[in-house]
Design a protein around this motif. Structure first.
Motif, PDB file in Angstrom:
ATOM      1  N   ARG A  50      31.163  49.525  37.944  1.00  0.00           N
ATOM      2  CA  ARG A  50      32.158  49.762  38.990  1.00  0.00           C
ATOM      3  C   ARG A  50      32.400  48.492  39.814  1.00  0.00           C
ATOM      4  N   LEU A  51      31.324  47.881  40.288  1.00  0.00           N
ATOM      5  CA  LEU A  51      31.447  46.654  41.081  1.00  0.00           C
ATOM      6  C   LEU A  51      32.078  45.547  40.245  1.00  0.00           C
ATOM      7  N   GLY A  52      31.667  45.427  38.995  1.00  0.00           N
ATOM      8  CA  GLY A  52      32.190  44.378  38.135  1.00  0.00           C
ATOM      9  C   GLY A  52      33.667  44.543  37.834  1.00  0.00           C
ATOM     10  N   LEU A  53      34.113  45.769  37.652  1.00  0.00           N
ATOM     11  CA  LEU A  53      35.538  46.013  37.409  1.00  0.00           C
ATOM     12  C   LEU A  53      36.363  45.616  38.627  1.00  0.00           C
ATOM     13  N   LEU A  54      35.866  45.954  39.808  1.00  0.00           N
ATOM     14  CA  LEU A  54      36.566  45.594  41.036  1.00  0.00           C
ATOM     15  C   LEU A  54      36.684  44.082  41.173  1.00  0.00           C
ATOM     16  N   MET A  55      35.595  43.391  40.888  1.00  0.00           N
ATOM     17  CA  MET A  55      35.591  41.934  41.031  1.00  0.00           C
ATOM     18  C   MET A  55      36.409  41.267  39.939  1.00  0.00           C
ATOM     19  N   THR A  56      36.421  41.828  38.737  1.00  0.00           N
ATOM     20  CA  THR A  56      37.264  41.291  37.672  1.00  0.00           C
ATOM     21  C   THR A  56      38.728  41.421  38.067  1.00  0.00           C
ATOM     22  N   ARG A  57      39.084  42.576  38.593  1.00  0.00           N
ATOM     23  CA  ARG A  57      40.460  42.801  39.048  1.00  0.00           C
ATOM     24  C   ARG A  57      40.849  41.788  40.117  1.00  0.00           C
ATOM     25  N   ASP A  58      39.994  41.625  41.117  1.00  0.00           N
ATOM     26  CA  ASP A  58      40.342  40.773  42.252  1.00  0.00           C
ATOM     27  C   ASP A  58      40.268  39.283  41.930  1.00  0.00           C
ATOM     28  N   ALA A  59      39.233  38.887  41.189  1.00  0.00           N
ATOM     29  CA  ALA A  59      39.038  37.459  40.922  1.00  0.00           C
ATOM     30  C   ALA A  59      40.104  36.896  39.994  1.00  0.00           C
ATOM     31  N   LEU A  60      40.712  37.750  39.159  1.00  0.00           N
ATOM     32  CA  LEU A  60      41.744  37.281  38.234  1.00  0.00           C
ATOM     33  C   LEU A  60      43.159  37.508  38.760  1.00  0.00           C
ATOM     34  N   ASP A  61      43.253  38.083  39.948  1.00  0.00           N
ATOM     35  CA  ASP A  61      44.555  38.344  40.565  1.00  0.00           C
ATOM     36  C   ASP A  61      44.833  37.275  41.621  1.00  0.00           C
ATOM     37  N   PRO A  62      45.831  36.419  41.406  1.00  0.00           N
ATOM     38  CA  PRO A  62      46.124  35.354  42.369  1.00  0.00           C
ATOM     39  C   PRO A  62      46.311  35.862  43.793  1.00  0.00           C
ATOM     40  N   ALA A  63      46.790  37.084  43.935  1.00  0.00           N
ATOM     41  CA  ALA A  63      47.036  37.631  45.273  1.00  0.00           C
ATOM     42  C   ALA A  63      45.748  38.066  45.965  1.00  0.00           C
ATOM     43  N   ARG A  64      44.677  38.235  45.187  1.00  0.00           N
ATOM     44  CA  ARG A  64      43.425  38.737  45.765  1.00  0.00           C
ATOM     45  C   ARG A  64      42.259  37.762  45.638  1.00  0.00           C
ATOM     46  N   GLN A  65      42.432  36.694  44.864  1.00  0.00           N
ATOM     47  CA  GLN A  65      41.269  35.902  44.489  1.00  0.00           C
ATOM     48  C   GLN A  65      40.761  34.943  45.557  1.00  0.00           C
ATOM     49  N   ARG A  66      41.459  34.847  46.681  1.00  0.00           N
ATOM     50  CA  ARG A  66      40.928  34.011  47.758  1.00  0.00           C
ATOM     51  C   ARG A  66      39.561  34.556  48.169  1.00  0.00           C
ATOM     52  N   GLY A  67      38.607  33.685  48.255  1.00  0.00           N
ATOM     53  CA  GLY A  67      37.256  34.098  48.603  1.00  0.00           C
ATOM     54  C   GLY A  67      36.411  34.488  47.406  1.00  0.00           C
ATOM     55  N   GLN A  68      37.014  34.521  46.235  1.00  0.00           N
ATOM     56  CA  GLN A  68      36.278  34.908  45.033  1.00  0.00           C
ATOM     57  C   GLN A  68      35.955  33.705  44.139  1.00  0.00           C
ATOM     58  N   THR A  69      36.203  32.517  44.638  1.00  0.00           N
ATOM     59  CA  THR A  69      35.996  31.327  43.803  1.00  0.00           C
ATOM     60  C   THR A  69      34.536  31.164  43.395  1.00  0.00           C
TER      61      THR A  69
END
Length: 208
Positions: A62-81
């Motif tokens: 569950r956590l990994g899916l959320l982070m995969t979604r956010d880290a690969l989405d330019p609109a959400r990936q700030r802070g996920q570098t």
């Protein structure tokens, strides 16, 4: 077997989950124990019938899916570098590990011993986490390319946290092995980033 995007996303989510756990522990943030348990338990799974089964079902990442979604989405990936950096480092290290049959043999032997210990300890017990951390040190850490973890100095100096980080990384390498087995490739991820991000979002939404 034939594998599809869903299989590859679930496996990649395992990598991102481990990367997120590493970042959280290194910075002294709260530990998602359910995610940590799933990541460690995946190390013990052999001959799973499905990709999801490796993680105890889709909810296991569950956590990994959320982070995969956010880290690969330019609109959400700030802070996920930082999570992205760990995830790609894990994938790179796994490729080196895949060429070292001697290290793979050590892992196989030590995992058999670990299964015996689980008759007496919960998988989140310090004894088990420490054993997985020691296995990481004796195998993955000996590779030329190593994963550099940064964070809060006090958190990193805590030996319990250090063991958790190494154990999470070991789980991440296991997920990266799975990702490659189901057809995951860096070039394919780069070309299909949007589809991967979309599928991760759909799978995560389906868990709610």
């Amino acid at each position: 077997m034939n594998y599809d995007t869903r299989d590859r996303v679930l496996a990649l989510a395992g990598v991102f989950q481990a990367a997120t756990l590493v970042a959280d522990i290194a910075h002294g943030r709260g530990l998602d124990e359910a995610a940590f348990r799933s990541t460690l338990e995946s190390l013990l799974v052999e001959n799973a019938d499905t990709t999801a089964e490796v993680f105890g079902g889709e909810a296991g990442v569950r956590l990994g899916l959320l982070m995969t979604r956010d880290a690969l989405d330019p609109a959400r990936q700030r802070g996920q570098t930082e999570v992205l950096r760990y995830a790609f480092a894990i994938v790179q290290v796994e490729r080196r590990f895949s060429k070292r049959r001697d290290l793979q043999q050590i892992v196989d032997t030590r995992m058999t011993r670990l299964r015996d210990q689980l008759a007496h300890f919960d998988i989140l017990h310090e004894t088990i986490v420490g054993a997985v951390a020691s296995l990481y040190q004796d195998t993955i850490s000996t590779l030329r390319q190593r994963i550099q973890v940064v964070g809060n100095a006090a958190a990193l100096q805590d030996e319990r946290n250090a063991d958790r980080i190494r154990a999470a990384l070991m789980g991440g390498v296991r997920a990266a092995v799975l990702w490659h087995q189901v057809g995951g490739r860096r070039w394919r991820l780069l070309l299909n980033r949007r589809a991967v991000q979309h599928t991760a979002g759909q799978l995560h939404a389906g868990l709610d």
